[in-house]
Design a protein around this motif. Structure first.
Motif, PDB file in Angstrom:
ATOM      1  N   ARG A 146       6.340   8.412  10.864  1.00 13.44           N
ATOM      2  CA  ARG A 146       5.733   7.604   9.790  1.00 13.44           C
ATOM      3  C   ARG A 146       4.563   6.792  10.341  1.00 13.44           C
ATOM      4  NH1 ARG A 146       8.771   3.877   5.324  1.00 13.44           N
ATOM      5  NH2 ARG A 146       6.870   3.222   4.292  1.00 13.44           N
ATOM      6  N   GLN A 147       4.752   6.208  11.536  1.00 11.72           N
ATOM      7  CA  GLN A 147       3.676   5.421  12.138  1.00 11.72           C
ATOM      8  C   GLN A 147       2.464   6.298  12.436  1.00 11.72           C
ATOM      9  OE1 GLN A 147       3.612   1.973  12.421  1.00 11.72           O
ATOM     10  NE2 GLN A 147       1.471   2.448  12.791  1.00 11.72           N
ATOM     11  N   ARG A 148       2.708   7.527  12.918  1.00 14.52           N
ATOM     12  CA  ARG A 148       1.597   8.460  13.172  1.00 14.52           C
ATOM     13  C   ARG A 148       0.874   8.785  11.863  1.00 14.52           C
ATOM     14  NH1 ARG A 148       5.345  10.906  16.672  1.00 14.52           N
ATOM     15  NH2 ARG A 148       5.730  12.575  15.181  1.00 14.52           N
ATOM     16  N   ASN A 149       1.640   8.974  10.786  1.00 11.85           N
ATOM     17  CA  ASN A 149       1.030   9.246   9.472  1.00 11.85           C
ATOM     18  C   ASN A 149       0.172   8.072   9.020  1.00 11.85           C
ATOM     19  OD1 ASN A 149       2.138  11.778   9.234  1.00 11.85           O
ATOM     20  ND2 ASN A 149       3.851  11.130   7.943  1.00 11.85           N
ATOM     21  N   ILE A 150       0.687   6.862   9.205  1.00  8.94           N
ATOM     22  CA  ILE A 150      -0.070   5.657   8.814  1.00  8.94           C
ATOM     23  C   ILE A 150      -1.357   5.587   9.625  1.00  8.94           C
ATOM     24  CG2 ILE A 150      -0.079   3.123   8.921  1.00  8.94           C
ATOM     25  CD1 ILE A 150       2.953   3.274   8.191  1.00  8.94           C
ATOM     26  N   ASP A 151      -1.253   5.834  10.936  1.00 11.30           N
ATOM     27  CA  ASP A 151      -2.439   5.799  11.797  1.00 11.30           C
ATOM     28  C   ASP A 151      -3.450   6.860  11.361  1.00 11.30           C
ATOM     29  OD1 ASP A 151      -1.242   3.745  13.201  1.00 11.30           O
ATOM     30  OD2 ASP A 151      -0.573   5.018  14.874  1.00 11.30           O
ATOM     31  N   THR A 152      -2.964   8.061  11.042  1.00  8.07           N
ATOM     32  CA  THR A 152      -3.847   9.147  10.595  1.00  8.07           C
ATOM     33  C   THR A 152      -4.551   8.769   9.297  1.00  8.07           C
ATOM     34  OG1 THR A 152      -2.402  10.785  11.633  1.00  8.07           O
ATOM     35  CG2 THR A 152      -3.913  11.590   9.944  1.00  8.07           C
ATOM     36  N   ILE A 153      -3.825   8.202   8.370  1.00  6.34           N
ATOM     37  CA  ILE A 153      -4.413   7.782   7.084  1.00  6.34           C
ATOM     38  C   ILE A 153      -5.471   6.702   7.309  1.00  6.34           C
ATOM     39  CG2 ILE A 153      -3.921   6.575   4.915  1.00  6.34           C
ATOM     40  CD1 ILE A 153      -1.199   8.106   4.916  1.00  6.34           C
ATOM     41  N   LYS A 154      -5.204   5.755   8.202  1.00  7.98           N
ATOM     42  CA  LYS A 154      -6.187   4.700   8.500  1.00  7.98           C
ATOM     43  C   LYS A 154      -7.455   5.296   9.102  1.00  7.98           C
ATOM     44  CE  LYS A 154      -3.058   0.775   9.055  1.00  7.98           C
ATOM     45  NZ  LYS A 154      -2.468  -0.192   9.986  1.00  7.98           N
TER      46      LYS A 154
END
Length: 159
Positions: free
Chosen positions: A141-149
């Motif tokens: 989830r954190q990787r997804n958030i970072d990717t979206i940012k």
């Protein structure tokens, strides 16, 4: 006077004394001061009972209050577990409700083997696996958030 645990010795309280409990008898569900603990250890009726430090009891008190120790119907101590019905029973319940049961065991016997049972190991392994899965999901989830940012930054840079 009560200590930081706030637990008093039950036998002393019955004698109108306020003495701090240093130990807790899990069978009597009562606090014991050092003198009453000594008496408890040598009394024929109570010498085989299990005692724990009162500080340890205070830590588990909220959980232990959820565990029923007495039969609702007979006001007797729950001493048996019926593996046929998955319920606890007192000595009066056994002849009334569990005459035909073939897998009636003393709770003390079951508890003695509980820490080494395969079911406990299975539960512990399951908890570890769940914990690993939660960690993996959190990282994903954190990787997804970072990717979206990152995508958001790139999108606004391009406009």
């Amino acid at each position: 006077m009560a200590s930081s645990t706030g637990k008093l010795c039950g036998p002393c309280e019955a004698r109108y004394k306020t003495t701090t409990a240093v130990s807790w008898c899990t069978d009597c569900d009562d606090g014991l001061c050092s003198q009453c603990l000594e008496d408890h250890k040598f009394n024929k009726a109570s010498k085989k009972r299990q005692t724990i430090p009162v500080s340890q009891y205070v830590e588990i008190e909220s959980v232990s209050s959820l565990i029923k120790l007495e039969c609702k119907e007979h006001d007797q101590r729950l001493t048996f577990y019926c593996l046929d019905h998955y319920v606890t029973a007192c000595v009066l319940c056994v002849p009334e409700k569990h005459k035909q049961c073939t897998r009636l065991k003393p709770i003390d016997e079951l508890a003695r083997h509980a820490k080494t049972s395969t079911e406990l190991f299975d539960v512990e392994r399951g908890i570890k696996e769940l914990n690993n899965t939660v960690d993996e999901l959190t990282n994903h989830r954190q990787r997804n958030i970072d990717t979206i940012k990152d995508q958001q930054k790139n999108h606004f840079k391009g406009n």
